[in-house]
Design a protein around this motif. Structure first.
Motif, mmCIF file in Angstrom:
data_model
loop_
_atom_site.group_PDB
_atom_site.id
_atom_site.type_symbol
_atom_site.label_atom_id
_atom_site.label_comp_id
_atom_site.label_asym_id
_atom_site.label_seq_id
_atom_site.Cartn_x
_atom_site.Cartn_y
_atom_site.Cartn_z
ATOM 1 N N ASP A 1 37.766 35.489 30.287
ATOM 2 C CA ASP A 1 37.849 34.588 31.430
ATOM 3 C C ASP A 1 39.313 34.350 31.796
ATOM 4 O OD1 ASP A 1 35.118 34.376 31.411
ATOM 5 O OD2 ASP A 1 35.075 32.417 30.418
ATOM 6 N N GLY A 2 39.631 34.472 33.079
ATOM 7 C CA GLY A 2 40.993 34.268 33.536
ATOM 8 C C GLY A 2 41.850 35.507 33.531
ATOM 9 N N TRP A 3 41.406 36.521 32.820
ATOM 10 C CA TRP A 3 42.191 37.762 32.746
ATOM 11 C C TRP A 3 42.341 38.416 34.113
ATOM 12 C CZ3 TRP A 3 40.111 42.814 33.446
ATOM 13 C CH2 TRP A 3 40.980 43.855 33.118
ATOM 14 N N LEU B 1 47.721 37.966 33.644
ATOM 15 C CA LEU B 1 46.536 37.728 34.448
ATOM 16 C C LEU B 1 46.282 38.902 35.346
ATOM 17 C CD1 LEU B 1 47.268 34.031 35.424
ATOM 18 C CD2 LEU B 1 45.765 34.846 33.619
ATOM 19 N N ALA C 1 42.552 36.984 37.063
ATOM 20 C CA ALA C 1 43.094 36.116 38.104
ATOM 21 C C ALA C 1 44.524 36.518 38.438
ATOM 22 C CB ALA C 1 43.058 34.664 37.629
#
Length: 394
Positions: free
Chosen positions: A66-68, A7, A70
């Motif tokens: 998406d989420g990478w 992440l 975070a």
């Protein structure tokens, strides 16, 4: 503290990290071509980034998905908060300090873009040895080998990276990118394109500060988060080199980079000042850069050339593209800087961006602390080629 899925961190304005001063997709690591690479497996940095191999069962998030982004420091902070970094990094720093491997050099202050040390502290003394003041620390890299141009670009990835990468790909020319970690949040496609081209990735900090103005823990945070985002976005590769923003390092900062993360410091021996092309008013011109590059490239080949260049703007990229034929016409050997100075090894745990990543156990826990010899622990690839693996194939 480090989760098992790769992440990243949210959002830092690229404008906040491009203030130079005048001294100076989808990704699957398994598709990479195999190669042979020998490395000392007891290097302590390998325990600080535990997702070290594509074969260790770890799932790597798709770069830019998406989420990478975070799980990294919230931005845009003026200073990274060291209390939010992984405990392993703090432990490694504390171990290095306890071993007296980190010189007790005072932190400088930022005076209009230049580091200023406290009264009575000589920046050119052996104890301080500030690179800003052109003092060279033993082991730091300023010059390329005779006859070579070690090609690299600072401050990527940016919107201008696409033009540069297209040119490099068309000329089959690998280079090194000194990555600003936070810029990857804004430009993941450009990073992925550079990596898939086979280019080498090195660290250029997270927020692009004067590093000698940072505390020990802040230096670790700047480097650690940048290594982490590169590591998590390249199938587990750990950079071998870093370049201080503005060339601002000293004995303390260099030691932290080396002792905590195994990084070797690279400066430069010529400054194109291309970063100032887009200043208001411009600090230089394309004509001035062309004149300087022509002078360097038609002159002595001893020492070899490490020129400070940037993928910061279309103008800076154009300046390199204009100089590239002059390099070829004057029979310089052209190589990716990390491959050239890494003795055919761009990373601490992989020979290149196209070679296998070597897996490691948690060495830090096994040894009860970081090893004393954090610097210079990687061996060269077997065999001695006449040109580095990162040299131009044209």
């Amino acid at each position: 503290m480090l989760a098992l899925t790769v992440l990243l961190l949210p959002l830092l304005s690229t404008a906040s990290v491009h203030n130079h001063r005048s001294h100076d997709h989808s990704h699957d690591a398994a598709k990479r071509l195999p190669n042979t690479w020998y490395h000392r497996s007891d290097h302590p940095v390998n325990s600080l980034f535990k997702r070290g191999a594509a074969t260790d069962g770890v799932t790597y998030a798709v770069v830019g998905a998406d989420g990478w982004a975070a799980g990294y420091p919230a931005g845009p902070p003026a200073t990274l908060d060291p209390s939010s970094m992984p405990a392993e990094w703090t432990a490694a720093l504390n171990d290095a300090v306890a071993r007296k491997a980190i010189p007790d050099v005072p932190v400088s202050t930022n005076a209009n873009g230049s580091p200023v040390y406290p009264t009575g502290v000589d920046p050119n003394s052996p104890e301080v040895c500030s690179a800003t003041f052109k003092c060279r620390i033993a082991g730091d890299i300023w010059d390329a080998p005779d006859g070579y141009v070690g090609i690299s670009f600072d401050d990527g990835p940016t919107d201008a990276s696409d033009t540069l990468l297209d040119f490099l790909s068309a000329n089959n020319q690998p280079v090194t990118h000194f990555i600003i970690g936070s810029n990857m949040i804004w430009n993941p496609a450009q990073f992925t394109k550079a990596f898939n081209n086979g280019d080498d990735m090195a660290a250029h900090t997270w927020t692009h500060p004067l590093m000698t103005t940072k505390t020990n823990a802040e230096v670790v945070a700047e480097l650690g988060w940048t290594i982490e985002i590169i590591h998590n976005s390249t199938g587990g590769r750990i950079p071998k080199f870093w370049r201080p923003p503005y060339g601002d390092s000293d004995a303390r900062v260099t030691a932290i980079a080396r002792e905590v993360f195994g990084l070797q410091t690279i400066i430069w021996n010529q400054d194109t000042e291309d970063w100032s092309l887009t200043n208001t008013p411009p600090g230089t011109t394309p004509q001035a850069i062309n004149s300087s590059m022509t002078q360097w490239l038609t002159g002595s080949k001893s020492p070899g050339l490490i020129a400070l260049e940037h993928e910061l703007s279309e103008q800076s990229v154009a300046s390199f593209i204009a100089a590239y034929p002059v390099m070829k016409q004057n029979n310089w050997k052209l190589a990716s800087l990390a491959q050239l100075m890494g003795n055919n090894a761009s990373y601490l745990n992989a020979a290149s961006s196209t070679a296998d990543v070597i897996g490691f156990s948690n060495i830090l826990d096994a040894k009860g602390g970081a090893a004393a010899s954090a610097g210079g622990s990687s061996s060269s690839a077997p065999g001695s080629a006449s040109a580095p693996a990162g040299a131009s194939k044209t």
